[in-house]
Design a protein around this motif. Structure first.
Motif, PDB file in Angstrom:
ATOM      1  N   VAL A  29       6.520 -13.240 -75.584  1.00 21.91           N
ATOM      2  CA  VAL A  29       5.352 -13.047 -74.725  1.00 21.91           C
ATOM      3  C   VAL A  29       4.116 -13.024 -75.617  1.00 21.91           C
ATOM      4  O   VAL A  29       4.002 -12.190 -76.523  1.00 21.91           O
ATOM      5  N   TYR A  30       3.196 -13.928 -75.368  1.00 18.83           N
ATOM      6  CA  TYR A  30       1.952 -13.945 -76.120  1.00 18.83           C
ATOM      7  C   TYR A  30       1.047 -12.812 -75.644  1.00 18.83           C
ATOM      8  O   TYR A  30       0.804 -12.660 -74.436  1.00 18.83           O
ATOM      9  N   ALA A  31       0.535 -12.041 -76.569  1.00 19.18           N
ATOM     10  CA  ALA A  31      -0.479 -11.045 -76.229  1.00 19.18           C
ATOM     11  C   ALA A  31      -1.782 -11.777 -75.906  1.00 19.18           C
ATOM     12  O   ALA A  31      -1.998 -12.910 -76.345  1.00 19.18           O
ATOM     13  N   PRO A  32      -2.668 -11.154 -75.130  1.00 16.99           N
ATOM     14  CA  PRO A  32      -3.964 -11.793 -74.872  1.00 16.99           C
ATOM     15  C   PRO A  32      -4.668 -12.134 -76.185  1.00 16.99           C
ATOM     16  O   PRO A  32      -4.790 -11.298 -77.077  1.00 16.99           O
ATOM     17  N   SER A  49       3.809 -19.385 -67.777  1.00 16.26           N
ATOM     18  CA  SER A  49       2.768 -18.751 -66.976  1.00 16.26           C
ATOM     19  C   SER A  49       1.778 -18.078 -67.912  1.00 16.26           C
ATOM     20  O   SER A  49       2.173 -17.488 -68.923  1.00 16.26           O
ATOM     21  N   PHE A  50       0.496 -18.180 -67.581  1.00 16.80           N
ATOM     22  CA  PHE A  50      -0.505 -17.527 -68.427  1.00 16.80           C
ATOM     23  C   PHE A  50      -1.709 -17.131 -67.574  1.00 16.80           C
ATOM     24  O   PHE A  50      -2.012 -17.760 -66.557  1.00 16.80           O
ATOM     25  N   ARG A  51      -2.378 -16.097 -68.019  1.00 22.00           N
ATOM     26  CA  ARG A  51      -3.575 -15.620 -67.341  1.00 22.00           C
ATOM     27  C   ARG A  51      -4.791 -16.074 -68.129  1.00 22.00           C
ATOM     28  O   ARG A  51      -4.875 -15.898 -69.343  1.00 22.00           O
ATOM     29  N   CYS A  52      -5.748 -16.674 -67.434  1.00 22.29           N
ATOM     30  CA  CYS A  52      -6.948 -17.193 -68.079  1.00 22.29           C
ATOM     31  C   CYS A  52      -8.053 -17.278 -67.043  1.00 22.29           C
ATOM     32  O   CYS A  52      -7.804 -17.648 -65.888  1.00 22.29           O
ATOM     33  N   ARG A  53      -9.255 -16.900 -67.401  1.00 17.45           N
ATOM     34  CA  ARG A  53     -10.419 -16.961 -66.511  1.00 17.45           C
ATOM     35  C   ARG A  53     -10.208 -16.165 -65.229  1.00 17.45           C
ATOM     36  O   ARG A  53     -10.595 -16.571 -64.136  1.00 17.45           O
ATOM     37  N   GLY A  54      -9.537 -15.030 -65.379  1.00 16.86           N
ATOM     38  CA  GLY A  54      -9.386 -14.126 -64.255  1.00 16.86           C
ATOM     39  C   GLY A  54      -8.339 -14.517 -63.236  1.00 16.86           C
ATOM     40  O   GLY A  54      -8.269 -13.925 -62.152  1.00 16.86           O
ATOM     41  N   ALA A  55      -7.494 -15.505 -63.535  1.00 13.49           N
ATOM     42  CA  ALA A  55      -6.476 -15.944 -62.578  1.00 13.49           C
ATOM     43  C   ALA A  55      -5.193 -16.282 -63.321  1.00 13.49           C
ATOM     44  O   ALA A  55      -5.192 -16.503 -64.538  1.00 13.49           O
ATOM     45  N   ASP A  74      -2.983 -15.361 -72.237  1.00 10.63           N
ATOM     46  CA  ASP A  74      -1.702 -14.876 -72.742  1.00 10.63           C
ATOM     47  C   ASP A  74      -0.664 -15.956 -72.476  1.00 10.63           C
ATOM     48  O   ASP A  74      -1.019 -17.131 -72.362  1.00 10.63           O
ATOM     49  N   GLY A  75       0.607 -15.618 -72.334  1.00 13.61           N
ATOM     50  CA  GLY A  75       1.603 -16.635 -72.048  1.00 13.61           C
ATOM     51  C   GLY A  75       3.011 -16.083 -72.089  1.00 13.61           C
ATOM     52  O   GLY A  75       3.330 -15.239 -72.924  1.00 13.61           O
ATOM     53  N   ARG A  76       3.843 -16.560 -71.170  1.00 12.40           N
ATOM     54  CA  ARG A  76       5.238 -16.151 -71.121  1.00 12.40           C
ATOM     55  C   ARG A  76       6.031 -17.180 -70.332  1.00 12.40           C
ATOM     56  O   ARG A  76       5.451 -18.010 -69.624  1.00 12.40           O
ATOM     57  N   ALA A  77       7.357 -17.102 -70.430  1.00  8.55           N
ATOM     58  CA  ALA A  77       8.201 -18.019 -69.676  1.00  8.55           C
ATOM     59  C   ALA A  77       8.094 -17.729 -68.185  1.00  8.55           C
ATOM     60  O   ALA A  77       8.035 -16.575 -67.761  1.00  8.55           O
ATOM     61  N   ALA A  78       8.053 -18.796 -67.398  1.00  6.48           N
ATOM     62  CA  ALA A  78       8.022 -18.667 -65.941  1.00  6.48           C
ATOM     63  C   ALA A  78       9.295 -19.243 -65.327  1.00  6.48           C
ATOM     64  O   ALA A  78       9.370 -19.445 -64.117  1.00  6.48           O
ATOM     65  N   ALA A  79      10.291 -19.511 -66.167  1.00  5.43           N
ATOM     66  CA  ALA A  79      11.561 -20.048 -65.694  1.00  5.43           C
ATOM     67  C   ALA A  79      12.682 -19.471 -66.549  1.00  5.43           C
ATOM     68  O   ALA A  79      12.463 -19.080 -67.699  1.00  5.43           O
ATOM     69  N   GLU A  80      13.875 -19.421 -66.007  1.00  2.73           N
ATOM     70  CA  GLU A  80      14.999 -18.799 -66.693  1.00  2.73           C
ATOM     71  C   GLU A  80      15.347 -19.513 -67.996  1.00  2.73           C
ATOM     72  O   GLU A  80      15.779 -18.887 -68.967  1.00  2.73           O
ATOM     73  N   LEU A  81      15.168 -20.816 -68.040  1.00  5.61           N
ATOM     74  CA  LEU A  81      15.494 -21.569 -69.245  1.00  5.61           C
ATOM     75  C   LEU A  81      14.373 -21.528 -70.274  1.00  5.61           C
ATOM     76  O   LEU A  81      14.405 -22.234 -71.277  1.00  5.61           O
ATOM     77  N   GLY A  82      13.353 -20.681 -70.043  1.00  8.47           N
ATOM     78  CA  GLY A  82      12.239 -20.587 -70.958  1.00  8.47           C
ATOM     79  C   GLY A  82      11.320 -21.785 -70.825  1.00  8.47           C
ATOM     80  O   GLY A  82      11.246 -22.413 -69.756  1.00  8.47           O
ATOM     81  N   VAL A 132      -5.139 -26.063 -66.203  1.00  9.04           N
ATOM     82  CA  VAL A 132      -3.930 -26.873 -66.067  1.00  9.04           C
ATOM     83  C   VAL A 132      -4.287 -28.182 -65.373  1.00  9.04           C
ATOM     84  O   VAL A 132      -4.913 -28.182 -64.305  1.00  9.04           O
ATOM     85  N   LEU A 133      -3.898 -29.299 -65.995  1.00  9.33           N
ATOM     86  CA  LEU A 133      -4.193 -30.615 -65.461  1.00  9.33           C
ATOM     87  C   LEU A 133      -2.890 -31.367 -65.218  1.00  9.33           C
ATOM     88  O   LEU A 133      -1.971 -31.309 -66.046  1.00  9.33           O
ATOM     89  N   THR A 134      -2.821 -32.069 -64.115  1.00  7.93           N
ATOM     90  CA  THR A 134      -1.680 -32.938 -63.837  1.00  7.93           C
ATOM     91  C   THR A 134      -2.169 -34.371 -63.944  1.00  7.93           C
ATOM     92  O   THR A 134      -2.790 -34.909 -63.028  1.00  7.93           O
ATOM     93  N   ASP A 135      -1.926 -34.983 -65.093  1.00  2.00           N
ATOM     94  CA  ASP A 135      -2.462 -36.313 -65.377  1.00  2.00           C
ATOM     95  C   ASP A 135      -1.546 -36.998 -66.387  1.00  2.00           C
ATOM     96  O   ASP A 135      -1.590 -36.704 -67.576  1.00  2.00           O
ATOM     97  N   PRO A 136      -0.692 -37.927 -65.936  1.00  2.99           N
ATOM     98  CA  PRO A 136       0.238 -38.604 -66.846  1.00  2.99           C
ATOM     99  C   PRO A 136      -0.456 -39.319 -67.999  1.00  2.99           C
ATOM    100  O   PRO A 136       0.115 -39.428 -69.088  1.00  2.99           O
ATOM    101  N   VAL A 137      -1.669 -39.800 -67.789  1.00  5.38           N
ATOM    102  CA  VAL A 137      -2.392 -40.487 -68.856  1.00  5.38           C
ATOM    103  C   VAL A 137      -2.713 -39.512 -69.990  1.00  5.38           C
ATOM    104  O   VAL A 137      -2.550 -39.829 -71.172  1.00  5.38           O
TER     105      VAL A 137
END
Length: 293
Positions: A29-32, A49-55, A74-82, A132-137
């Motif tokens: 788990v990443y500390a802030p 999963s991570f918290r940034c800009r109040g969300a 911050d940052g942590r796993a949001a799925a069982e497989l990490g 977070v961006l969803t952009d294959p390019v």
């Protein structure tokens, strides 16, 4: 480096703020915290999963994370497989230098004959408003840059990919598109030919994008565009082709693949083998053994 049942590998440029990491975490788990760089990551497996800009935000496989300098997260796993991810940290000075270079109007003949392709103040730092961006390019551009930084690649190839990735990120993910300029007509052809001549003469040397731009008499970005337009490939591709030709001649003379790779300027034999087969359809060993068959 092993940690929390996962692993992490790190690369750092010794001369400027440019770093890269490849990791798979389960329990870490990443500390802030924040970085004094832009940070661009790709989630390959699982989700984080991570918290940034109040969300709270979640990055799943194939998504791109874009964090501005000094943004706390911050940052942590949001799925069982990490989660397995790749991240590149690029200093603001590197980003601004690339944007200034792309907007440079210097021409190979000393004039300013160039064509503006996008609006925006030269060298202005971009702002990414979506973490977070969803952009294959963007995913593809970052993945190519990350591979070049973490693996064997020439200085020239790394610089080309860094420039292309920063510009692509700014074009597609920032609030303001960068300004880019290309040399027009004969000025572009002259610049490309000057760089081509230097590559042909010194392809075994560790030439940089700055070396070629100085020989061409224009900015790095303008030269890259002009070179591709004139010769159908990037300067680093031509450099690699010349090295492959040198290695091919050495193999024909009986040199072992490992020795030919080193003599032709390749970082390691695996890198050489991969590109030789991509160019010629056979391995170096097959080519060497074909003599007299």
């Amino acid at each position: 480096m092993e940690r929390d049942g996962g692993w992490a590998r790190y690369w750092r440029d010794g001369a400027r703020p440019l770093e890269a990491m490849h990791a798979h975490f389960f329990e870490h788990v990443y500390a802030p915290h924040s970085h004094d760089t832009y940070s661009f990551g790709i989630t390959d497996v699982g989700a984080q999963s991570f918290r940034c800009r109040g969300a709270q935000h979640t990055s799943g496989a194939g998504m791109v994370m874009a964090l501005n300098p000094d943004e706390v997260h911050d940052g942590r796993a949001a799925a069982e497989l990490g989660y397995q991810y790749r991240i590149v940290h690029i200093g603001p000075s590197v980003v601004s230098g690339i944007l200034r270079d792309a907007a440079d109007t210097s021409a190979a003949d000393g004039s300013t004959a160039a064509t503006a392709e996008a609006a925006g103040p030269a060298g202005a730092l971009p702002l990414f408003v979506r973490p977070v961006l969803t952009d294959p390019v963007l995913t593809d551009a970052l993945a190519r840059l990350h591979r070049a930084l973490m693996g064997p690649a020439s200085a020239l190839a790394r610089e080309e990919l860094l420039t292309a990735t920063v510009l692509r990120l700014a074009e597609r993910g920032a609030t303001r598109a960068p300004r880019t300029r290309s040399l027009a007509g004969e000025a572009g052809r002259r610049a490309a030919r000057r760089a081509y001549a230097l590559l042909n003469e010194a392809f075994l040397e560790p030439l940089s994008a700055d070396d070629l731009a100085a020989a061409a008499g224009c900015s790095r970005f303008a030269l890259y565009r002009a070179f591709r337009a004139e010769f159908g490939m990037a300067p680093s591709d031509h450099q690699r082709l010349l090295r492959l030709r040198r290695a091919r001649g050495l193999l024909a003379g009986g040199l072992a693949p490992a020795e030919a790779a080193a003599a032709a300027g390749f970082a390691d034999q695996a890198h050489f083998n991969r590109w030789f087969k991509r160019a010629y359809g056979i391995t170096p060993g097959v080519y060497r053994r074909a003599a007299g068959s």
